[in-house]
Design a protein around this motif. Structure first.
Motif, PDB file in Angstrom:
ATOM      1  N   THR A   4       2.424  54.859 -19.572  1.00 37.24           N
ATOM      2  CA  THR A   4       1.772  56.177 -19.640  1.00 37.24           C
ATOM      3  C   THR A   4       2.610  57.221 -18.916  1.00 37.24           C
ATOM      4  OG1 THR A   4      -0.364  55.039 -19.610  1.00 37.24           O
ATOM      5  CG2 THR A   4      -0.384  57.412 -19.243  1.00 37.24           C
ATOM      6  N   ILE A   5       3.194  56.863 -17.787  1.00 33.91           N
ATOM      7  CA  ILE A   5       4.077  57.779 -17.061  1.00 33.91           C
ATOM      8  C   ILE A   5       5.238  58.195 -17.948  1.00 33.91           C
ATOM      9  CG2 ILE A   5       5.697  57.988 -15.120  1.00 33.91           C
ATOM     10  CD1 ILE A   5       3.778  56.169 -13.522  1.00 33.91           C
ATOM     11  N   ARG A   6       5.711  57.264 -18.746  1.00 34.63           N
ATOM     12  CA  ARG A   6       6.825  57.550 -19.651  1.00 34.63           C
ATOM     13  C   ARG A   6       6.487  58.717 -20.598  1.00 34.63           C
ATOM     14  NH1 ARG A   6       7.649  52.479 -22.605  1.00 34.63           N
ATOM     15  NH2 ARG A   6       8.357  51.710 -20.581  1.00 34.63           N
ATOM     16  N   THR A   7       5.228  58.809 -20.996  1.00 40.13           N
ATOM     17  CA  THR A   7       4.849  59.878 -21.927  1.00 40.13           C
ATOM     18  C   THR A   7       4.878  61.251 -21.269  1.00 40.13           C
ATOM     19  OG1 THR A   7       2.461  59.734 -21.428  1.00 40.13           O
ATOM     20  CG2 THR A   7       3.323  58.252 -23.131  1.00 40.13           C
ATOM     21  N   LEU A   8       4.811  61.284 -19.929  1.00 34.87           N
ATOM     22  CA  LEU A   8       4.842  62.569 -19.223  1.00 34.87           C
ATOM     23  C   LEU A   8       6.269  63.110 -19.074  1.00 34.87           C
ATOM     24  CD1 LEU A   8       2.373  61.771 -16.284  1.00 34.87           C
ATOM     25  CD2 LEU A   8       1.854  62.805 -18.488  1.00 34.87           C
ATOM     26  N   ARG A   9       7.228  62.269 -19.338  1.00 33.07           N
ATOM     27  CA  ARG A   9       8.625  62.647 -19.097  1.00 33.07           C
ATOM     28  C   ARG A   9       9.083  63.681 -20.091  1.00 33.07           C
ATOM     29  NH1 ARG A   9      13.428  58.221 -18.009  1.00 33.07           N
ATOM     30  NH2 ARG A   9      15.037  59.686 -17.360  1.00 33.07           N
TER      31      ARG A   9
END
Length: 443
Positions: A438-443
């Motif tokens: 999910t953090i990856r999608t914020l990048r």
């Protein structure tokens, strides 16, 4: 973040205190800082600093007040039981405890009260040399440091101070060995940026930034990991601390490689998991490599040219432990040199948005995640992801609302490591992986 750390029991019972006053100074005691024109106000309405710092230090129910409770907990039932098992008498008067739960007796001034516990000077340095100068007209941080104040804005300096008790030092009363832990002392855990956040009594406003610069949370995390490993290796090599009779000092080793169920039947279930970074024989206790794992993730992003040497030195150290103490100590010296160089590199690294995202990604990558075979490394991993995500939010690099959507996975990862007796590695891996995706999608 503080609530989850508390739920894990990550705020230890032995807060940090320096073993000796820097430069031979004298500890004047908390009362010397408590005037209403100094740090003793009831409201944070100071022009330059909050001036309610002592009230926050004394907060009875929060991690921010843990240092003020350091001496008083020596009188509770658990502490009395530990002291009784160790045969050290009254814990409130024992040098075994006071090195971290108060200030060293030889450095106390006439107004110092042992009941202060870990007071202002335990972290900021004995005040006799700088107390009257630090608020004078024209005072500045550099001069204060020259007069004996501890430069806590420097991550290596801060880590060194905190590690004296949040890991240990060679000074009296500042090493929680295996016997003390067997008597009931809480497990020691440390992560510099997280613990700094829990204990922060100041605001990083414009004035603070002008005097000391802005804190780079990722830098503090990375340097803290390097300093923790450096300290562990240094103490392990100390012949007075590295062995306990015929045994190695088990404090340095991962508890869960030994503290597992005994299986002696025909259908014994193997409880150990082979770790790809530890070339040691089956059944040997493993050195606690939680910081090595975190550094292996950070170095791949922030100092890739040093990665192969660090990983090789780490493996050589583990292998040396399977041979003999002389080989292990020699390998520890090589790994310590690599780690010291890494701490220096990280101290000047920028750790921007892209690097922070990349470190989070690497922690859960195929190159690193197979090393999360034991409890301590898994605890460090979830603290790291939580800390690094909060660093992105604090720096305005990620929207706080968007980051909140990741909290459920981080909470599940915390839950899987909350109880060392109920460590659930598969659940931990799934939750950590979900958070990172999910953090990856914020990048």
């Amino acid at each position: 973040m503080a609530a989850f750390a508390l739920a894990l029991g990550l705020w230890p019972a032995t807060p940090p205190a320096t073993a000796a006053a820097p430069g031979g100074g004298t500890f004047l005691g908390v009362a010397s800082c408590s005037g209403s024109t100094c740090h003793g106000r009831q409201e944070a309405d100071g022009r330059i600093v909050r001036q309610d710092e002592l009230m926050r230090w004394q907060e009875p129910s929060t991690p921010g007040g843990a240092h003020s409770r350091a001496f008083s907990i020596l009188s509770n039932a658990r502490s009395r039981a530990i002291a009784g098992r160790l045969g050290i008498g009254d814990a409130t008067a024992s040098a075994t405890c006071l090195g971290c739960h108060s200030a060293p007796a030889a450095s106390r001034g006439p107004r110092f009260q042992a009941a202060d516990g870990v007071g202002c000077e335990s972290c900021h340095g004995a005040a006799s040399g700088w107390i009257s100068a630090h608020y004078a007209v024209g005072a500045n941080h550099k001069r204060n440091v020259a007069l004996g104040m501890t430069a806590l804005d420097d991550p290596r300096t801060r880590a060194s101070v905190c590690l004296d008790c949040h890991f240990g030092s060679a000074d009296q009363g500042q090493f929680v060995n295996h016997r003390i832990m067997a008597a009931g002392h809480p497990r020691i855990s440390f992560e510099l940026d997280l613990f700094s956040t829990l204990q922060q009594h100041h605001d990083e406003d414009g004035d603070y930034a002008l005097r000391k610069g802005r804190t780079n949370n990722v830098r503090f995390w990375a340097v803290g990991q390097a300093m923790a490993l450096e300290r562990a290796l240094n103490l392990y090599a100390n012949p007075r601390l590295g062995q306990e009779g015929v045994f190695p000092e088990f404090y340095f080793f991962d508890c869960h490689t030994c503290h597992r169920r005994i299986q002696d039947g025909d259908e014994a279930i193997r409880t150990g998991i082979r770790n790809p970074a530890r070339p040691i024989p089956e059944g040997m206790p493993a050195f606690n490599d939680e910081s090595m794992i975190m550094l292996s993730a950070a170095i791949r992003v922030a100092a890739p040219g040093m990665a192969s040497r660090f990983d090789a030195d780490s493996r050589a150290f583990h292998a040396g432990l399977a041979q003999d103490r002389a080989t292990a100590v020699a390998a520890a010296a090589k790994l310590r040199a690599s780690t010291t160089a890494l701490a220096a590199t990280f101290s000047s690294a920028g750790f921007g948005r892209d690097q922070t995202f990349a470190i989070i990604e690497t922690i859960a990558s195929e190159a690193i995640s197979p090393r999360f075979t034991d409890y301590e490394g898994s605890v460090q991993a979830v603290m790291a992801v939580d800390t690094l995500l909060n660093a992105l939010v604090n720096a305005g690099q990620v929207n706080g609302g968007a980051a909140g959507s990741i909290r459920a996975d981080i909470n599940r990862a915390y839950a899987a490591v909350r109880d060392p007796n109920d460590y659930r590695p598969l659940e931990f891996r799934r939750a950590l992986g979900g958070a990172v995706r999910t953090i990856r999608t914020l990048r």
